[in-house]
Write a protein that holds these residues in place. Structure first.
Motif, PDB file in Angstrom:
ATOM      1  N   GLN A   1      -7.185  16.429   2.265  1.00  0.00           N
ATOM      2  CA  GLN A   1      -7.191  15.341   2.981  1.00  0.00           C
ATOM      3  C   GLN A   1      -5.781  14.519   2.134  1.00  0.00           C
ATOM      4  O   GLN A   1      -4.344  15.032   1.872  1.00  0.00           O
ATOM      5  N   ASP A   2      -5.879  13.471   2.896  1.00  0.00           N
ATOM      6  CA  ASP A   2      -4.910  12.041   2.910  1.00  0.00           C
ATOM      7  C   ASP A   2      -4.697  11.733   1.859  1.00  0.00           C
ATOM      8  O   ASP A   2      -5.788  11.325   1.245  1.00  0.00           O
ATOM      9  N   VAL A   3      -4.146  11.518   0.760  1.00  0.00           N
ATOM     10  CA  VAL A   3      -4.161  10.994  -0.714  1.00  0.00           C
ATOM     11  C   VAL A   3      -3.112   9.858  -0.726  1.00  0.00           C
ATOM     12  O   VAL A   3      -1.124  10.182  -0.182  1.00  0.00           O
TER      13      VAL A   3
ATOM     14  N   MET B   1       0.890  -1.130  -0.319  1.00  0.00           N
ATOM     15  CA  MET B   1       0.027   0.269  -0.327  1.00  0.00           C
ATOM     16  C   MET B   1       0.807   1.321  -0.048  1.00  0.00           C
ATOM     17  O   MET B   1       1.795   1.078   0.684  1.00  0.00           O
ATOM     18  N   ALA B   2       0.339   2.246  -1.221  1.00  0.00           N
ATOM     19  CA  ALA B   2       1.262   3.476  -0.345  1.00  0.00           C
ATOM     20  C   ALA B   2       1.228   4.733   0.486  1.00  0.00           C
ATOM     21  O   ALA B   2       0.149   4.593   1.022  1.00  0.00           O
ATOM     22  N   THR B   3       2.204   5.039   0.573  1.00  0.00           N
ATOM     23  CA  THR B   3       2.391   5.937   1.612  1.00  0.00           C
ATOM     24  C   THR B   3       1.396   7.011   1.595  1.00  0.00           C
ATOM     25  O   THR B   3       1.305   7.880   0.056  1.00  0.00           O
ATOM     26  N   ALA B   4       0.530   7.654   2.249  1.00  0.00           N
ATOM     27  CA  ALA B   4      -0.219   9.075   1.814  1.00  0.00           C
ATOM     28  C   ALA B   4       0.429   9.912   2.203  1.00  0.00           C
ATOM     29  O   ALA B   4       1.204  10.176   3.094  1.00  0.00           O
ATOM     30  N   PHE B   5      -0.307  11.383   1.799  1.00  0.00           N
ATOM     31  CA  PHE B   5       0.682  12.608   1.592  1.00  0.00           C
ATOM     32  C   PHE B   5      -0.943  13.463   1.496  1.00  0.00           C
ATOM     33  O   PHE B   5      -1.874  12.980   1.615  1.00  0.00           O
ATOM     34  N   LYS B   6      -0.895  14.526   1.992  1.00  0.00           N
ATOM     35  CA  LYS B   6      -1.140  16.054   1.801  1.00  0.00           C
ATOM     36  C   LYS B   6      -1.384  16.079   1.069  1.00  0.00           C
ATOM     37  O   LYS B   6      -0.186  16.449  -0.117  1.00  0.00           O
TER      38      LYS B   6
ATOM     39  N   ALA C   1       3.745  10.525  -2.010  1.00  0.00           N
ATOM     40  CA  ALA C   1       4.119  10.915  -1.422  1.00  0.00           C
ATOM     41  C   ALA C   1       6.011  10.297  -1.235  1.00  0.00           C
ATOM     42  O   ALA C   1       7.064   8.940  -1.963  1.00  0.00           O
ATOM     43  N   ASP C   2       6.858  11.262  -0.869  1.00  0.00           N
ATOM     44  CA  ASP C   2       7.855  11.676  -0.944  1.00  0.00           C
ATOM     45  C   ASP C   2       9.132  11.800  -1.939  1.00  0.00           C
ATOM     46  O   ASP C   2       9.887  11.582  -2.745  1.00  0.00           O
TER      47      ASP C   2
ATOM     48  N   PRO D   1       8.064  16.400  -0.888  1.00  0.00           N
ATOM     49  CA  PRO D   1       7.663  14.798   0.472  1.00  0.00           C
ATOM     50  C   PRO D   1       7.107  14.636   0.839  1.00  0.00           C
ATOM     51  O   PRO D   1       6.294  13.686   1.143  1.00  0.00           O
ATOM     52  N   GLU D   2       6.217  16.198   1.720  1.00  0.00           N
ATOM     53  CA  GLU D   2       5.675  15.554   2.765  1.00  0.00           C
ATOM     54  C   GLU D   2       4.151  15.923   2.580  1.00  0.00           C
ATOM     55  O   GLU D   2       3.061  15.079   2.406  1.00  0.00           O
ATOM     56  N   GLY D   3       3.949  16.074   0.582  1.00  0.00           N
ATOM     57  CA  GLY D   3       2.380  16.783   0.349  1.00  0.00           C
ATOM     58  C   GLY D   3       2.858  17.437  -0.950  1.00  0.00           C
ATOM     59  O   GLY D   3       3.634  17.735  -1.703  1.00  0.00           O
ATOM     60  N   CYS D   4       1.517  18.108  -1.386  1.00  0.00           N
ATOM     61  CA  CYS D   4       1.508  18.937  -2.639  1.00  0.00           C
ATOM     62  C   CYS D   4       0.248  19.982  -2.302  1.00  0.00           C
ATOM     63  O   CYS D   4      -1.031  19.541  -2.156  1.00  0.00           O
ATOM     64  N   THR D   5       0.114  20.662  -2.556  1.00  0.00           N
ATOM     65  CA  THR D   5      -1.076  22.055  -2.980  1.00  0.00           C
ATOM     66  C   THR D   5      -0.987  22.369  -4.803  1.00  0.00           C
ATOM     67  O   THR D   5       0.376  22.643  -5.403  1.00  0.00           O
TER      68      THR D   5
END
Length: 135
Positions: free
Chosen positions: A19-21, A1-6, A37-38, A74-78
């Motif tokens: 949300q976490d995706v 399962m893929a690691t979630a990120f914001k 993620a990352d 690495p920890e998120g995307c906006t």
């Protein structure tokens, strides 16, 4: 399962997603890109197209965007979109209006560079129209 990120999708009118995706597919101006993620830090402009948000809990949502840019860490995307709406809420008349305005921009272009940019934007809009609206 893929690691979630914001993931956040913001338009001038409102925050559409926060949300976490598991992943997000973004229509970058240099081509579609999948963010997970990352991911390496990247900033890119986006073209009119569809963002697909794959939730960490399963399922996917699609949003139509009309330009903007994405800030990827690495920890998120906006994604800061010029305009964005859920694909189910797309207004056929609004899209037709945007296409007509783009055609007028092509006709009114005073130089080659301006005409080329206007033609590219028109092509992006008509491709988007074909991708999301039933015939």
């Amino acid at each position: 399962m893929a690691t979630a990120f914001k993931f956040d999708l913001v338009s001038p009118e409102r925050l559409l997603v926060s949300q976490d995706v598991a992943s997000v597919v973004i229509p970058g101006t240099e081509g579609e890109m999948t963010v997970m993620a990352d991911h390496a830090p990247t900033m890119t402009s986006i073209k009119p197209g569809v963002i697909t948000v794959n939730a960490a809990t399963g399922g996917a949502e699609r949003y139509v965007v009309f330009g903007g840019f994405a800030d990827i860490l690495p920890e998120g995307c906006t994604v800061l979109a010029e305009s964005a709406v859920h694909v189910d809420e797309i207004n056929r008349e609004d899209l037709a209006r945007r296409i007509q305005e783009a055609r007028e921009d092509v006709a009114d272009a005073q130089d080659h560079e301006t005409r080329t940019k206007a033609e590219e934007f028109l092509a992006q809009l008509t491709t988007l129209e074909g991708a999301i609206l039933p015939a």
